[in-house]
Motif scaffolding. Structure first.
Motif, short mmCIF file in Angstrom:
data_model
loop_
_atom_site.label_atom_id
_atom_site.label_comp_id
_atom_site.label_asym_id
_atom_site.label_seq_id
_atom_site.Cartn_x
_atom_site.Cartn_y
_atom_site.Cartn_z
N VAL A 161 101.34 -30.10 89.89
CA VAL A 161 102.23 -30.71 88.91
C VAL A 161 103.31 -31.47 90.39
CG1 VAL A 161 103.63 -31.75 87.03
CG2 VAL A 161 102.18 -29.87 87.39
N VAL A 162 103.49 -33.09 90.43
CA VAL A 162 104.49 -33.54 91.20
C VAL A 162 105.10 -34.60 90.42
CG1 VAL A 162 102.73 -32.62 93.85
CG2 VAL A 162 102.64 -35.49 92.09
N TRP A 163 106.12 -35.30 91.45
CA TRP A 163 107.23 -36.07 90.74
C TRP A 163 106.62 -37.73 91.47
CZ3 TRP A 163 111.57 -34.66 88.12
CH2 TRP A 163 112.33 -33.91 88.73
N ASN A 164 106.84 -38.62 90.03
CA ASN A 164 105.76 -39.67 90.19
C ASN A 164 106.27 -40.62 89.94
OD1 ASN A 164 103.33 -41.16 89.31
ND2 ASN A 164 104.03 -41.84 87.62
N GLU A 165 107.18 -40.72 91.33
CA GLU A 165 107.97 -42.00 92.00
C GLU A 165 109.22 -42.60 91.04
OE1 GLU A 165 105.09 -45.48 92.07
OE2 GLU A 165 103.59 -43.90 93.13
N ILE A 166 109.77 -42.03 90.58
CA ILE A 166 110.53 -42.26 89.95
C ILE A 166 111.86 -40.51 90.80
CG2 ILE A 166 112.38 -41.99 87.82
CD1 ILE A 166 109.79 -42.53 86.12
N HIS A 167 113.07 -40.42 91.51
CA HIS A 167 113.45 -39.79 92.19
C HIS A 167 114.62 -39.09 91.50
CE1 HIS A 167 111.50 -41.73 95.70
NE2 HIS A 167 111.68 -40.83 96.35
N HIS A 168 114.92 -38.11 91.53
CA HIS A 168 116.19 -37.14 91.08
C HIS A 168 116.35 -36.50 91.60
CE1 HIS A 168 113.13 -37.93 87.29
NE2 HIS A 168 113.58 -36.97 86.20
N LYS A 169 118.13 -36.42 91.80
CA LYS A 169 118.40 -34.89 92.54
C LYS A 169 119.12 -33.96 91.34
CE LYS A 169 120.79 -38.85 94.46
NZ LYS A 169 120.53 -38.78 96.29
N THR A 170 117.77 -33.22 92.68
CA THR A 170 118.47 -32.19 92.28
C THR A 170 118.48 -30.21 92.69
OG1 THR A 170 116.61 -31.60 93.60
CG2 THR A 170 116.02 -32.03 91.87
N GLU A 171 119.80 -31.66 93.52
CA GLU A 171 120.39 -30.09 94.13
C GLU A 171 121.87 -30.71 93.63
OE1 GLU A 171 121.92 -30.03 99.08
OE2 GLU A 171 120.71 -30.86 97.98
N PHE A 172 123.08 -29.74 92.86
CA PHE A 172 124.31 -29.57 92.02
C PHE A 172 124.62 -29.48 93.64
CE2 PHE A 172 127.79 -27.79 90.31
CZ PHE A 172 128.06 -28.94 89.60
#
Length: 206
Positions: A161-172
């Motif tokens: 399972v990989v991200w699909n071209e919609i970036h997310h911020k995973t670092e807080f």
């Protein structure tokens, strides 16, 4: 029907349906023109979900859906601020997708797929624009566009399972990896990425 200078390269594919290779269709929103046989081939090579994407400008016709495997998306507000957004709290999104078996819409039907790093936590500022992004991400999740099954760009692992071209911020709390804040352009960038998937602000109801 209008004509292009040359006939479609897909001549013979649909001749039994009486579509002549020189016939051309014009897309309504963007105005780009294609042979009808090419439009049919574009649709048949896609997800066959009732949507069509212009190959020239990427305008989407219909509602695009993806191949994201089953899982769940949850979100809640936490009483902490992100760097660059000290005036508001934070929305935390939690995605969870279990490993499973690929179906006919995936690269290798019948083969197992892995799901590394779940549950994945992502962050948005709890302000007006952040809440708009959240609503669109929920819509993208419902349309199965957030994740897909493919090859990881970080590990090289396939059938995962990989991200699909919609970036997310995973670092807080920091931006050591480039996946955190501060990033003053992130919300605008992700709105653009969502729109490219057919999930635009025009989908939001007041």
């Amino acid at each position: 029907m209008e004509r292009l200078v040359m006939s479609s390269g897909y001549e013979g594919v649909l001749q039994h349906k009486g579509i002549k290779p020189e016939l051309v269709g014009k897309l309504g929103k963007c105005g780009h023109m294609y042979h009808l046989l090419c439009l049919v081939a574009m649709y048949n090579n896609g997800n066959k979900d009732g949507s069509l994407q212009c190959a020239t400008c990427k305008t989407i016709y219909g509602e695009k859906t993806g191949t994201q495997p089953p899982g769940k998306m949850e979100y809640h507000v936490i009483p902490h601020s992100l760097p660059g957004y000290s005036d508001c709290k934070t929305i935390r999104i939690v995605y969870d997708i279990p490993a499973g078996i690929q179906t006919n819409e995936h690269p290798n039907p019948g083969k197992k797929f892995s799901a590394r790093g779940f549950p994945r936590h992502c962050y948005l500022p709890d302000n007006e624009k952040g809440r708009r992004v959240l609503k669109l991400l929920i819509m993208a999740w419902d349309r199965r566009l957030i994740f897909t099954i493919g090859t990881s760009s970080t590990t090289g692992e396939s059938d995962t399972v990989v991200w699909n071209e919609i970036h997310h911020k995973t670092e807080f709390g920091s931006n050591l990896t480039g996946h955190g804040y501060p990033d003053p352009n992130y919300l605008d960038n992700v709105l653009t990425e969502l729109s490219a998937q057919g999930v635009g602000e025009d989908n939001l109801k007041d």
